[in-house]
Scaffold this motif. Sequence first.
Motif, PDB file in Angstrom:
ATOM      1  N   LEU A 180      -3.668  -4.920   6.696  1.00 32.94           N
ATOM      2  CA  LEU A 180      -2.865  -4.135   5.713  1.00 32.94           C
ATOM      3  C   LEU A 180      -3.957  -2.940   5.240  1.00 32.94           C
ATOM      4  CD1 LEU A 180      -0.520  -6.818   3.982  1.00 32.94           C
ATOM      5  CD2 LEU A 180      -0.120  -5.030   5.739  1.00 32.94           C
ATOM      6  N   ALA A 181      -5.211  -3.538   5.236  1.00 35.21           N
ATOM      7  CA  ALA A 181      -6.016  -2.523   4.805  1.00 35.21           C
ATOM      8  C   ALA A 181      -6.112  -1.117   5.555  1.00 35.21           C
ATOM      9  CB  ALA A 181      -7.409  -2.991   4.645  1.00 35.21           C
ATOM     10  N   GLU A 182      -6.106  -1.478   7.031  1.00 37.07           N
ATOM     11  CA  GLU A 182      -6.157  -0.716   8.021  1.00 37.07           C
ATOM     12  C   GLU A 182      -4.943   0.255   7.859  1.00 37.07           C
ATOM     13  OE1 GLU A 182      -7.687   1.278  11.552  1.00 37.07           O
ATOM     14  OE2 GLU A 182      -8.464   0.448   9.737  1.00 37.07           O
ATOM     15  N   ALA A 183      -3.843  -0.207   7.617  1.00 37.16           N
ATOM     16  CA  ALA A 183      -2.628   0.451   7.457  1.00 37.16           C
ATOM     17  C   ALA A 183      -2.569   1.415   6.229  1.00 37.16           C
ATOM     18  CB  ALA A 183      -1.496  -0.299   7.472  1.00 37.16           C
ATOM     19  N   ALA A 184      -3.213   1.043   5.060  1.00 41.11           N
ATOM     20  CA  ALA A 184      -3.539   1.830   4.127  1.00 41.11           C
ATOM     21  C   ALA A 184      -4.424   2.962   4.218  1.00 41.11           C
ATOM     22  CB  ALA A 184      -3.921   1.001   2.705  1.00 41.11           C
ATOM     23  N   ARG A 185      -5.515   2.815   4.987  1.00 46.30           N
ATOM     24  CA  ARG A 185      -6.421   3.717   5.352  1.00 46.30           C
ATOM     25  C   ARG A 185      -5.714   4.903   6.150  1.00 46.30           C
ATOM     26  NH1 ARG A 185      -9.643   5.498   9.360  1.00 46.30           N
ATOM     27  NH2 ARG A 185      -9.034   3.959  10.801  1.00 46.30           N
ATOM     28  N   LEU A 186      -4.920   4.206   7.479  1.00 47.08           N
ATOM     29  CA  LEU A 186      -4.328   5.454   8.135  1.00 47.08           C
ATOM     30  C   LEU A 186      -2.933   6.054   7.501  1.00 47.08           C
ATOM     31  CD1 LEU A 186      -4.212   3.280  11.418  1.00 47.08           C
ATOM     32  CD2 LEU A 186      -5.910   5.211  10.843  1.00 47.08           C
ATOM     33  N   GLU A 187      -2.607   5.528   6.338  1.00 45.14           N
ATOM     34  CA  GLU A 187      -1.262   5.861   5.646  1.00 45.14           C
ATOM     35  C   GLU A 187       0.105   5.728   6.534  1.00 45.14           C
ATOM     36  OE1 GLU A 187      -2.025   9.939   4.258  1.00 45.14           O
ATOM     37  OE2 GLU A 187      -3.607   9.320   3.154  1.00 45.14           O
ATOM     38  N   LEU A 188       0.104   4.434   6.956  1.00 44.92           N
ATOM     39  CA  LEU A 188       1.237   3.994   7.928  1.00 44.92           C
ATOM     40  C   LEU A 188       2.236   3.722   7.029  1.00 44.92           C
ATOM     41  CD1 LEU A 188      -0.371   1.886  10.549  1.00 44.92           C
ATOM     42  CD2 LEU A 188      -0.276   4.582  10.514  1.00 44.92           C
ATOM     43  N   LYS A 189       3.655   3.865   7.599  1.00 49.65           N
ATOM     44  CA  LYS A 189       4.861   3.064   7.196  1.00 49.65           C
ATOM     45  C   LYS A 189       4.589   1.569   6.835  1.00 49.65           C
ATOM     46  CE  LYS A 189       7.700   6.176   9.852  1.00 49.65           C
ATOM     47  NZ  LYS A 189       8.373   6.344  11.135  1.00 49.65           N
ATOM     48  N   PRO A 190       5.282   1.129   5.772  1.00 44.56           N
ATOM     49  CA  PRO A 190       5.386  -0.229   5.469  1.00 44.56           C
ATOM     50  C   PRO A 190       5.438  -1.221   6.955  1.00 44.56           C
ATOM     51  CG  PRO A 190       6.759   0.806   4.060  1.00 44.56           C
ATOM     52  CD  PRO A 190       6.819   1.751   5.251  1.00 44.56           C
ATOM     53  N   LEU A 191       4.481  -2.387   6.792  1.00 43.06           N
ATOM     54  CA  LEU A 191       4.231  -2.853   7.991  1.00 43.06           C
ATOM     55  C   LEU A 191       4.762  -4.573   7.552  1.00 43.06           C
ATOM     56  CD1 LEU A 191       0.745  -2.232   9.356  1.00 43.06           C
ATOM     57  CD2 LEU A 191       3.270  -1.192   9.925  1.00 43.06           C
ATOM     58  N   THR A 192       5.118  -5.343   8.619  1.00 44.12           N
ATOM     59  CA  THR A 192       5.242  -6.735   8.462  1.00 44.12           C
ATOM     60  C   THR A 192       4.064  -7.472   9.503  1.00 44.12           C
ATOM     61  OG1 THR A 192       7.386  -6.489   7.693  1.00 44.12           O
ATOM     62  CG2 THR A 192       6.658  -8.676   8.670  1.00 44.12           C
ATOM     63  N   VAL A 193       3.295  -8.374   8.798  1.00 41.89           N
ATOM     64  CA  VAL A 193       2.352  -8.979   9.572  1.00 41.89           C
ATOM     65  C   VAL A 193       2.944 -10.612   9.773  1.00 41.89           C
ATOM     66  CG1 VAL A 193      -0.079  -9.398  10.144  1.00 41.89           C
ATOM     67  CG2 VAL A 193       0.814  -7.294   8.941  1.00 41.89           C
ATOM     68  N   ALA A 194       2.789 -11.099  11.057  1.00 40.60           N
ATOM     69  CA  ALA A 194       2.769 -12.571  11.384  1.00 40.60           C
ATOM     70  C   ALA A 194       1.610 -12.900  11.935  1.00 40.60           C
ATOM     71  CB  ALA A 194       3.984 -12.794  12.011  1.00 40.60           C
ATOM     72  N   VAL A 195       1.198 -14.005  11.648  1.00 39.78           N
ATOM     73  CA  VAL A 195       0.187 -14.732  12.237  1.00 39.78           C
ATOM     74  C   VAL A 195       0.349 -16.097  12.769  1.00 39.78           C
ATOM     75  CG1 VAL A 195      -2.271 -15.551  11.980  1.00 39.78           C
ATOM     76  CG2 VAL A 195      -1.444 -13.310  10.760  1.00 39.78           C
ATOM     77  N   LEU A 196       0.518 -16.270  13.894  1.00 41.30           N
ATOM     78  CA  LEU A 196       0.742 -17.846  14.462  1.00 41.30           C
ATOM     79  C   LEU A 196      -0.477 -18.441  14.880  1.00 41.30           C
ATOM     80  CD1 LEU A 196       3.636 -16.576  16.810  1.00 41.30           C
ATOM     81  CD2 LEU A 196       3.783 -17.093  14.145  1.00 41.30           C
ATOM     82  N   ASP A 197      -0.374 -19.859  14.848  1.00 44.68           N
ATOM     83  CA  ASP A 197      -1.520 -20.392  15.383  1.00 44.68           C
ATOM     84  C   ASP A 197      -1.158 -20.690  17.108  1.00 44.68           C
ATOM     85  OD1 ASP A 197       0.457 -22.457  15.881  1.00 44.68           O
ATOM     86  OD2 ASP A 197      -0.252 -24.135  14.361  1.00 44.68           O
TER      87      ASP A 197
END
Length: 147
Positions: free
Chosen positions: A19-36
Motif C-alpha cells: 500500500l505504501a508503493e501504491a501511495a507513492r505511485l498514486e494508484l487507484k484503491p487496492l485490495t491486498v490478500a496474503v495467503l500462507d
Amino acid sequence: MSDGQLTLSQANAVIEGALAEAARLELKPLTVAVLDAGGHLVALQRQDGASNLRPQIATAKAAGALALGVSSRQIAAMAQERPQFVAALASLGAAAATGVVPAAGGVLIRGEGGRIVGAVGITGDTSDNDEACALAGASAAGLTASV
C-alpha cells in the motif's frame, strides 16, 4: 518467520509495503490478500473506495499462484497458450473454492532458502501496477517474491 511459516506480522508488513508503493505511485484503491503456503488467508486489506469484488479477485490471484507454483502473470500466459487448461481449473478442488484469476498481480512469496511460504494477490489498478505493489510489499517485509 516462525518455523518457516508466514506470520501474521509478516503478512501485515507485506500489505503495508504494497500500500505504501501504491501511495507513492498514486494508484487507484487496492485490495491486498496474503495467503500462507497452504492457501489459507492470513491477512487482507481493502482500501477505501475499492470495489466489492476486489477481495475475491486478490485472493484468487494469490491462490492461483500457489496452486500452479507460478505467478498469476505466468498463468495469464498459459491462458493464452492453453485456454482450455486454465478454464478447467475452476472445476478442480481448492481452485474451485478460491478461483484463479489469470492476470498479473499474484506472486509467490519465498522465505529462507527460497522456500515458498505463501503468496500475495493484489487488484485495483492495472495488472502491471498490481504486480509492482506485490513485489514491493514482499520486499518491504524482508521476503522475496517471484514473478
